[in-house]
Write a protein that holds these residues in place. Structure first.
Motif, PDB file in Angstrom:
ATOM      1  N   ARG A   1      -3.116   4.691   4.970  1.00 20.34           N
ATOM      2  CA  ARG A   1      -2.797   3.273   5.087  1.00 20.34           C
ATOM      3  C   ARG A   1      -3.367   2.700   6.378  1.00 20.34           C
TER       4      ARG A   1
ATOM      5  N   LEU B   1      -1.337  10.462   1.467  1.00 17.28           N
ATOM      6  CA  LEU B   1      -2.671   9.854   1.482  1.00 17.28           C
ATOM      7  C   LEU B   1      -2.778   8.863   0.324  1.00 17.28           C
ATOM      8  N   ILE B   2      -3.673   7.906   0.485  1.00 20.06           N
ATOM      9  CA  ILE B   2      -3.842   6.909  -0.566  1.00 20.06           C
ATOM     10  C   ILE B   2      -4.314   7.581  -1.849  1.00 20.06           C
TER      11      ILE B   2
ATOM     12  N   TYR C   1      -5.758  -0.468   6.678  1.00 20.21           N
ATOM     13  CA  TYR C   1      -5.345  -1.639   7.452  1.00 20.21           C
ATOM     14  C   TYR C   1      -6.408  -1.996   8.496  1.00 20.21           C
TER      15      TYR C   1
ATOM     16  N   CYS D   1       0.709   5.581  -1.781  1.00 23.85           N
ATOM     17  CA  CYS D   1       0.428   6.675  -0.865  1.00 23.85           C
ATOM     18  C   CYS D   1       1.375   7.830  -1.112  1.00 23.85           C
TER      19      CYS D   1
ATOM     20  N   HIS E   1      -8.530   7.600   4.007  1.00 26.09           N
ATOM     21  CA  HIS E   1      -7.521   8.006   3.033  1.00 26.09           C
ATOM     22  C   HIS E   1      -6.092   7.680   3.434  1.00 26.09           C
TER      23      HIS E   1
ATOM     24  N   LEU F   1       0.809  -1.210   0.000  1.00 24.61           N
ATOM     25  CA  LEU F   1       0.000   0.000   0.000  1.00 24.61           C
ATOM     26  C   LEU F   1       0.848   1.268   0.000  1.00 24.61           C
ATOM     27  N   ARG F   2       2.023   1.191   0.638  1.00 20.11           N
ATOM     28  CA  ARG F   2       2.792   2.437   0.716  1.00 20.11           C
ATOM     29  C   ARG F   2       3.202   2.942  -0.656  1.00 20.11           C
TER      30      ARG F   2
ATOM     31  N   ARG G   1      -6.158   7.270  -4.959  1.00 22.61           N
ATOM     32  CA  ARG G   1      -7.126   6.373  -5.595  1.00 22.61           C
ATOM     33  C   ARG G   1      -6.858   6.229  -7.088  1.00 22.61           C
TER      34      ARG G   1
END
Ligand code: ATP
Ligand code: MG
Lengths: 509, 337
Positions: free
Chosen positions: B204, A369-370, B208, A366, B202, A362-363, A372
């Motif tokens: 991690r 913030l993630i 999680y 990011c 928004h 996931l990082r 999208r």
């Protein structure tokens, strides 16, 4: 087997849609007493959907079902079961906290007066389990059973009912070879008794052995239906996939003789699972891991990755000792792991496809913030690269068919851009076409200089893909086979402990 | 068959049904507000509204923390006693600091700092014991709930701890004051909600939380430090409790064994009304905010009418909680094929 039999259960023009997407189109199917009818099709073809409709778990959008010539409109699986139409699920559908016995009689407990007749239930339960030749204790909690034992409980649950139509959705995907034999013997007995059996499997060898009649679905449409006699495995595969499948196993990539060792495990010991194991993995190599279910292969690999505790052993990456205490450490070392249990450990079933894809790394999506949009982009790339087929816009991973789930999981572990890929039973419950794709994908990986560890219970897979095969037996790595040694006979000998190191000590112990 | 880009129709459809679920709590809030106006037009008065929001801030802030804990599959029953305990310690500390620093800003800032630290530690303990000790969160926090409650009773010696009058005067605006016409507790509530929303949806960490609450095994096999994230949710909860306490202390200026009783249940109720799934895996911050406001609104409406006795507040709340959850489940059922 009789020939003039009227169909016991017949379905006519069954259609089913999920939301705006139609997944079944005008399917006709007849089940005859004393006949094993195989249902084939690629992942997502609609097999499970069809049999869920037959057994009352889902309703058809349109179409009719007749039992003994009478129209039936099941509003739930209970009504179907009352008619003797019983289904064994693809996804295990047991109550985890209850015992095997309680599960088997769930919802139709035997009673004496007001009270449960535990004795009678235990008796019936023991009989059923004995018929299946398993050692499952009726009182054991389902949660504590292995996947294959759970599957056997599921089967026992079905056969303790007065079954007239037995539907089995990929019952052998998680069974050991012995259990498969037992199941086949049971199927033969049920067939003698005049039960109509509908059998779904991706293993064409099984179909060839037990099916009397076969029906093939593709993309929700009926492609072919008729007696098994006169239809070859190859022909069926072609009908399922809609194209010819040649070179199932691609040519192995050549391995440089001086390819360096990228991963080494020394003297690994995992309490209760692995007694002794050491192996090396070289760049560009496919190292197969063979052995029967429960030999300790998964435990060894997961201990190496920091997913389970080990009591001894050392791991070296590119010759340097590394401490992998958590899977995150392994990820940092660019090692990816594809679990064998895609539903229980691989994908978050009630989450969307994109978050599932990016969860492992996931990082990378990011800032901070993630992002999208980047996720979306990665998702589209994954769909392309791994040929994930979305016939319907699936909102959650649970809605994907097994093959697509596997491809999504593969895409997920590949998001870390690994140098070493460890895949555990990658083709369990996967159709031939997808298998073929996965094999070619393994080949591409090694071509690109990645190394692969392949744990598999499918002999042909190990033989077809591996440069070397490590074989385990009862927690001991009995040997690493190379070149000519890699054949079914030799692997079996090491897997059963007849040949190999550590065998004698083990016997003596 | 190639991968099909979903056609517009299906997208529109899935969004439509999704929207209904998201907006459910808001619609319920509107309906309740409408009822309030019908019963007594004074309901819509600015005073009444701001009063109500201010009151809902305590539970609201705590409930936002609880949203994280519950989303990640945990539960914290200790928040009410934790609030009482933090309030008690804060009052004792500030009272004793008065001698040294006088009843000034320093005293209050130190008190606030201590409160936050205490919340963080209390959450850390809850988190560590559940994750490392592998004990159900229900049991652990039931235990700490009893511990904090008895500690505050002990500190107060069975009576009430009262804040020094000098400090109280200076501290007062934190509850009673307002900025640009908005009461400070409401501002804090809003701020916590916005930060919570960003964190949950928004970052991690939030992602999680969803993953862990849905399936811990999958999270572990996705290289997530499950224990760490779960502990962090409890710490976040602790900080939220501390924040709520910081606002609460100037309101009453005292703490006793009876402070914050049943807050944990109100917080959990707010979270659930808002559409967060109690068994984890799905959380909604704005839903929680609405849930907290709804709970206060029920009391407020009962205050404004004579038709139903005030003593039946709990009954009405209970019914609304059950109906809210029933409606959510019903919509789940419909959307599932
Ligand atoms: N609950 C659901 N909601 C939406 N779509 C669904 C749902 N269940 C199944 N589908 C879709 O219906 C199609 C058929 O799925 P089904 O599970 O019947 O396939 P299958 O032939 O059993 O595949 P497999 O071999 O992988 O088990 C797939 O495209 C799947 O994504
Ligand atoms: Mg299926």
């Amino acid at each position: 087997m009789s020939t003039q039999d009227q169909p016991l259960l017949s379905a006519r023009r069954i259609c089913r849609s999920f939301g705006p997407n139609q997944v079944l189109f005008d399917i006709d199917l007849d089940l005859v007493p004393g006949e094993v009818h195989a249902l084939l099709g690629e992942n997502g073809a609609g097999k499970s959907t069809l049999v869920k409709i037959l057994s009352g778990y889902l309703s058809a959008t349109s179409g009719d079902i007749h039992l003994d010539g009478e129209a039936r409109h099941y509003r739930g699986s209970g009504e179907a079961e009352a008619d003797g139409v019983v289904m064994i699920h693809q996804e295990l559908a047991l109550a985890e906290q209850l015992s095997a016995e309680e599960n088997i009689f769930l919802g139709r407990e035997l009673r004496r007066g007001l009270f449960l007749d535990r004795k009678a239930m235990r008796e019936r339960c023991r009989e059923a389990l004995a018929e299946l030749e398993t050692r499952v204790d009726p009182r054991a909690r389902v949660k504590d059973l292995s996947t294959s034992d759970q599957q056997m409980v599921e089967i026992a649950k079905a056969i303790t009912r007065d079954v007239r139509v037995l539907i089995m959705d990929e019952p052998t995907a998680t069974l050991t070879e012995h259990e498969v034999e037992v199941l086949f013997a049971l199927i033969a007995r049920l067939r003698e008794r005049g039960v109509a059996i509908l059998y779904i499997s991706h293993k064409l060898r099984e179909i060839e052995r037990i099916a009397d009649r076969v029906t093939v679905l593709r993309d929700g449409r009926l492609i072919d239906s008729g007696p098994m006699a006169g239809r070859s495995k190859e022909a069926l595969a072609r009908l399922m996939v809609g194209r010819e499948i040649t070179d199932m196993y691609p040519e192995r990539s050549a391995l440089a003789s001086d390819a360096e060792v990228v991963l080494e495990a020394r003297n690994m010991v995992v309490p209760g699972a692995v007694k002794q194991a050491s192996f090396t993995l070289r760049r560009g190599e496919v190292l197969g891991f063979g052995g029967v279910v429960g030999a300790g292969r998964t435990a060894l690999i997961e201990a190496l990755l920091g997913l389970r505790p080990r009591s001894a052993g050392e791991v070296l990456r590119n010759g340097q000792p590394v401490a992998l205490r958590h899977l995150r450490d392994a990820v940092r070392q660019r090692i990816a792991y594809l679990t064998e249990d895609r539903k229980g450990k691989g994908l978050v079933l009630n989450m969307g496809l994109r978050p599932n894809l990016t969860l492992l790394n996931l990082r990378a999506y990011c800032r901070p913030l993630i992002d999208r949009r980047r996720e979306e982009q990665a998702f589209h790339e994954a769909i392309e690269r791994f040929d994930i087929r979305l016939r319907t816009e699936a909102r959650t991973a649970a809605e994907l068919s097994g093959g697509n789930q596997q491809k999504l999981l593969l895409a997920k572990v590949m998001t870390i851009d690994p140098e070493i890929v460890i895949i555990n039973e990658p083709t369990r419950g996967i159709d031939v076409g997808t298998k073929h794709q996965i094999y070619h994908f393994v080949r591409e990986l090694t071509e690109a200089g990645c190394s692969v560890i392949l744990i598999s219970s499918e002999m042909s897979e190990l033989i077809g893909l591996s440069h070397r095969v490590a074989v385990m037996c009862a927690g001991v790595l009995t040997g690493v086979l190379e070149g000519e040694q890699i054949n079914e006979h030799e692997i079996m000998q090491y897997a059963s402990g007849i040949k190999g190191v550590g065998v004698d000590e083990q016997r003596r112990a | 068959m190639n991968s099909v880009v979903p056609n517009n129709k299906s997208v529109a459809r899935s969004q439509a049904s999704f929207d209904l679920k998201t907006w459910g709590p808001f619609i319920a809030l509107m309906a309740l507000a409408l009822l309030g106006v019908l019963i007594n037009p004074a309901f819509l008065g600015l005073d009444n509204l701001s009063n109500m929001l201010t009151r809902s801030a305590f539970i609201g802030i705590i409930a936002i923390g609880a949203t994280f804990v519950i989303t990640a599959g945990g539960l914290d029953l200790s928040v009410g006693s934790m609030a009482a305990f933090i309030a008690g310690v804060m009052i004792i500390l500030m009272n004793s600091l008065v001698e040294q620093f006088g009843p000034g800003l320093t005293t209050i800032l130190l008190g606030i700092g201590a409160s936050l630290l205490l919340g963080l530690c209390a959450g850390f303990i809850n988190g560590m014991v559940t994750t490392k000790g592998k004990i159900e969160a229900f049991i652990v926090t039931l235990g700490t709930m009893g511990i904090y409650r008895s500690l505050v009773t002990y500190l107060a010696d069975g009576g009430t701890l009262s804040l020094d009058w000098g400090v109280r005067d200076i501290y007062r605006p934190v509850y009673y004051g307002s900025l640009v016409g908005i009461p400070i507790p409401v501002l804090v509530f809003l701020l916590v909600a916005v930060v919570g929303y960003i964190l949950l949806n928004h970052t991690r960490f939030g992602r999680y939380c969803f993953a862990i609450g849905s399936n811990e095994k999958v999270a572990e096999y996705s290289a997530i430090h499950v224990d760490r994230i779960k502990t962090m949710t409890y710490m976040l909860q602790g900080v939220c409790v501390a924040l709520a306490t910081i606002i609460y202390v100037p309101r009453l200026g005292s703490a006793s064994g009876a402070t914050g009783v049943l807050w944990e249940l109100e917080a959990i109720a707010a979270v659930i009304i808002g559409g967060t799934v109690l068994k984890g895996g799905h959380g909604r911050i704005w839903g929680t905010v609405v849930g907290a406001i709804m709970l206060t609104m029920i009391g407020n409406i009962l205050n404004l009418t004579d038709a139903i006795s005030n003593y039946l507040n709990g009954t009405v709340q209970g019914i609304i909680i059950i109906v809210a959850v029933y409606l959510q489940r019903a919509s789940w059922r419909k959307s599932a094929p």
